[in-house]
Design a protein around this motif. Structure first.
Motif, PDB file in Angstrom:
ATOM      1  N   CYS A   1       0.850  -1.200   0.000  1.00  0.00           N
ATOM      2  CA  CYS A   1       0.000   0.000   0.000  1.00  0.00           C
ATOM      3  C   CYS A   1       0.885   1.250   0.000  1.00  0.00           C
ATOM      4  O   CYS A   1       0.596   2.229   0.675  1.00  0.00           O
ATOM      5  CB  CYS A   1      -0.964   0.013   1.172  1.00  0.00           C
ATOM      6  SG  CYS A   1      -0.186  -0.096   2.801  1.00  0.00           S
ATOM      7  N   GLU A   2       1.973   1.166  -0.764  1.00  0.00           N
ATOM      8  CA  GLU A   2       2.961   2.253  -0.802  1.00  0.00           C
ATOM      9  C   GLU A   2       2.765   3.171  -1.993  1.00  0.00           C
ATOM     10  O   GLU A   2       3.664   3.916  -2.386  1.00  0.00           O
ATOM     11  CB  GLU A   2       4.379   1.662  -0.826  1.00  0.00           C
ATOM     12  CG  GLU A   2       4.785   0.970  -2.119  1.00  0.00           C
ATOM     13  CD  GLU A   2       4.338  -0.473  -2.220  1.00  0.00           C
ATOM     14  OE1 GLU A   2       4.852  -1.190  -3.100  1.00  0.00           O
ATOM     15  OE2 GLU A   2       3.456  -0.893  -1.438  1.00  0.00           O
ATOM     16  N   LYS A   3       1.564   3.174  -2.584  1.00  0.00           N
ATOM     17  CA  LYS A   3       1.367   3.883  -3.849  1.00  0.00           C
ATOM     18  C   LYS A   3       1.628   5.380  -3.753  1.00  0.00           C
ATOM     19  O   LYS A   3       2.116   5.981  -4.715  1.00  0.00           O
ATOM     20  CB  LYS A   3      -0.042   3.624  -4.395  1.00  0.00           C
ATOM     21  CG  LYS A   3      -1.185   4.125  -3.520  1.00  0.00           C
ATOM     22  CD  LYS A   3      -2.531   3.754  -4.147  1.00  0.00           C
ATOM     23  CE  LYS A   3      -3.702   4.229  -3.310  1.00  0.00           C
ATOM     24  NZ  LYS A   3      -5.005   3.861  -3.917  1.00  0.00           N
ATOM     25  N   VAL A   4       1.336   6.010  -2.638  1.00  0.00           N
ATOM     26  CA  VAL A   4       1.566   7.452  -2.521  1.00  0.00           C
ATOM     27  C   VAL A   4       3.063   7.757  -2.529  1.00  0.00           C
ATOM     28  O   VAL A   4       3.515   8.699  -3.195  1.00  0.00           O
ATOM     29  CB  VAL A   4       0.896   8.011  -1.248  1.00  0.00           C
ATOM     30  CG1 VAL A   4       1.341   9.455  -0.993  1.00  0.00           C
ATOM     31  CG2 VAL A   4      -0.621   7.950  -1.377  1.00  0.00           C
ATOM     32  N   ILE A   5       3.845   6.961  -1.815  1.00  0.00           N
ATOM     33  CA  ILE A   5       5.297   7.160  -1.816  1.00  0.00           C
ATOM     34  C   ILE A   5       5.854   6.951  -3.229  1.00  0.00           C
ATOM     35  O   ILE A   5       6.673   7.738  -3.714  1.00  0.00           O
ATOM     36  CB  ILE A   5       5.977   6.191  -0.828  1.00  0.00           C
ATOM     37  CG1 ILE A   5       5.514   6.474   0.596  1.00  0.00           C
ATOM     38  CG2 ILE A   5       7.503   6.307  -0.916  1.00  0.00           C
ATOM     39  CD1 ILE A   5       6.063   5.514   1.627  1.00  0.00           C
ATOM     40  N   THR A   6       5.398   5.896  -3.894  1.00  0.00           N
ATOM     41  CA  THR A   6       5.850   5.609  -5.251  1.00  0.00           C
ATOM     42  C   THR A   6       5.519   6.761  -6.200  1.00  0.00           C
ATOM     43  O   THR A   6       6.348   7.160  -7.026  1.00  0.00           O
ATOM     44  CB  THR A   6       5.210   4.305  -5.769  1.00  0.00           C
ATOM     45  OG1 THR A   6       5.552   3.231  -4.883  1.00  0.00           O
ATOM     46  CG2 THR A   6       5.693   3.966  -7.164  1.00  0.00           C
ATOM     47  N   LEU A   7       4.324   7.312  -6.072  1.00  0.00           N
ATOM     48  CA  LEU A   7       3.918   8.411  -6.936  1.00  0.00           C
ATOM     49  C   LEU A   7       4.727   9.677  -6.661  1.00  0.00           C
ATOM     50  O   LEU A   7       5.160  10.360  -7.592  1.00  0.00           O
ATOM     51  CB  LEU A   7       2.423   8.692  -6.760  1.00  0.00           C
ATOM     52  CG  LEU A   7       1.470   7.681  -7.400  1.00  0.00           C
ATOM     53  CD1 LEU A   7       0.031   7.939  -6.963  1.00  0.00           C
ATOM     54  CD2 LEU A   7       1.574   7.725  -8.916  1.00  0.00           C
ATOM     55  N   VAL A   8       4.926  10.000  -5.397  1.00  0.00           N
ATOM     56  CA  VAL A   8       5.706  11.196  -5.047  1.00  0.00           C
ATOM     57  C   VAL A   8       7.094  11.114  -5.665  1.00  0.00           C
ATOM     58  O   VAL A   8       7.579  12.066  -6.297  1.00  0.00           O
ATOM     59  CB  VAL A   8       5.805  11.368  -3.520  1.00  0.00           C
ATOM     60  CG1 VAL A   8       6.841  12.445  -3.165  1.00  0.00           C
ATOM     61  CG2 VAL A   8       4.457  11.762  -2.927  1.00  0.00           C
ATOM     62  N   GLU A   9       7.730   9.963  -5.505  1.00  0.00           N
ATOM     63  CA  GLU A   9       9.105   9.839  -5.981  1.00  0.00           C
ATOM     64  C   GLU A   9       9.161   9.657  -7.496  1.00  0.00           C
ATOM     65  O   GLU A   9      10.150  10.034  -8.126  1.00  0.00           O
ATOM     66  CB  GLU A   9       9.802   8.717  -5.220  1.00  0.00           C
ATOM     67  CG  GLU A   9       9.823   9.026  -3.717  1.00  0.00           C
ATOM     68  CD  GLU A   9      10.717   8.142  -2.881  1.00  0.00           C
ATOM     69  OE1 GLU A   9      11.125   8.599  -1.798  1.00  0.00           O
ATOM     70  OE2 GLU A   9      10.988   7.004  -3.295  1.00  0.00           O
ATOM     71  N   GLY A  10       8.096   9.132  -8.078  1.00  0.00           N
ATOM     72  CA  GLY A  10       8.032   9.041  -9.525  1.00  0.00           C
ATOM     73  C   GLY A  10       7.776  10.385 -10.186  1.00  0.00           C
ATOM     74  O   GLY A  10       8.092  10.576 -11.356  1.00  0.00           O
TER      75      GLY A  10
END
Length: 218
Positions: free
Chosen positions: A86-95
């Protein structure tokens, strides 16, 4: 209690590396380490692994290693817990070009400073209870400790913006987001974004647009 204290110390050492600018570890890698240590059968071995990783990264940093640039937006993630899956927000921020420098949530900095005094002769159950009652969770009211911790983290980690994540139906964090937003925007003068979502991937593009716009404000 000693093992718990040592685990908290090791994790704080991991998180504190990102007080450096540029950062020394990405938010996604930080999550992977802090999340997986909880699944170590031998907790003492887990502490050794984290200590070894921190030492290795600091050695590389002495030779110029860093993650991101001086200009990379430094984001503080607060709100509900985040784990692998459930790390999608972190992935999106860094992407999208930012870096999650620190996490105040339950799997992050919220508890690592809370230790039990091992030499205290008080009933151990009482010591543990006193420790857990100090956790700045949104179920506590009033919850001044959380706001105080956020203010301190913004300063110590040189934060550029705050994202408050709420999983749907986590009403205590949803309500408390009002006070967090008020403090971040009015008192600290930083950009603030509240995201309410769930564990699914159906809203990835909606979240991406909002996060991209948020990073453009920094």
């Amino acid at each position: 209690m000693h093992n718990n204290n040592e685990e908290a110390r090791a994790l704080q050492g991991l998180f504190d590396m990102n007080k450096a600018k540029p950062a020394l570890i990405s938010g996604l890698d930080m999550l992977k380490v802090s999340y997986q240590i909880g699944f170590q059968a031998d907790r003492r071995e887990g502490v050794k692994l984290v200590d070894s990783l921190v030492a290795d990264i600091k050695e590389k940093a002495a030779g110029g290693y860093s993650v991101g640039k001086m200009s990379t937006p430094r984001i503080l993630l607060t709100g509900t817990p985040v784990g692998l899956g459930c790390e999608k927000v972190i992935t999106l921020v860094e992407g999208c070009g930012g870096l999650v420098i620190a996490m105040e949530n339950c799997g992050g900095y919220k508890t690592v400073e809370l230790r039990v005094e091992e030499n205290n002769q008080t009933d151990p159950l009482r010591l543990l209870a006193e420790k857990y009652m100090k956790i700045p969770c949104s179920v506590m009211t009033p919850n001044h400790r959380r706001l105080d911790l956020l203010k301190r983290m913004v300063k110590e980690f040189q934060i550029d913006g705050v994202i408050d994540l709420t999983w749907q139906a986590c009403h205590t964090y949803n309500i408390e987001s009002y006070f967090v937003a008020e403090m971040v925007k009015d008192e600290l003068g930083l950009p603030f974004l509240h995201l309410e979502t769930d564990y699914s991937q159906h809203d990835l593009e909606t979240l991406r647009v909002r996060i991209e716009a948020f990073l453009e404000m920094i």
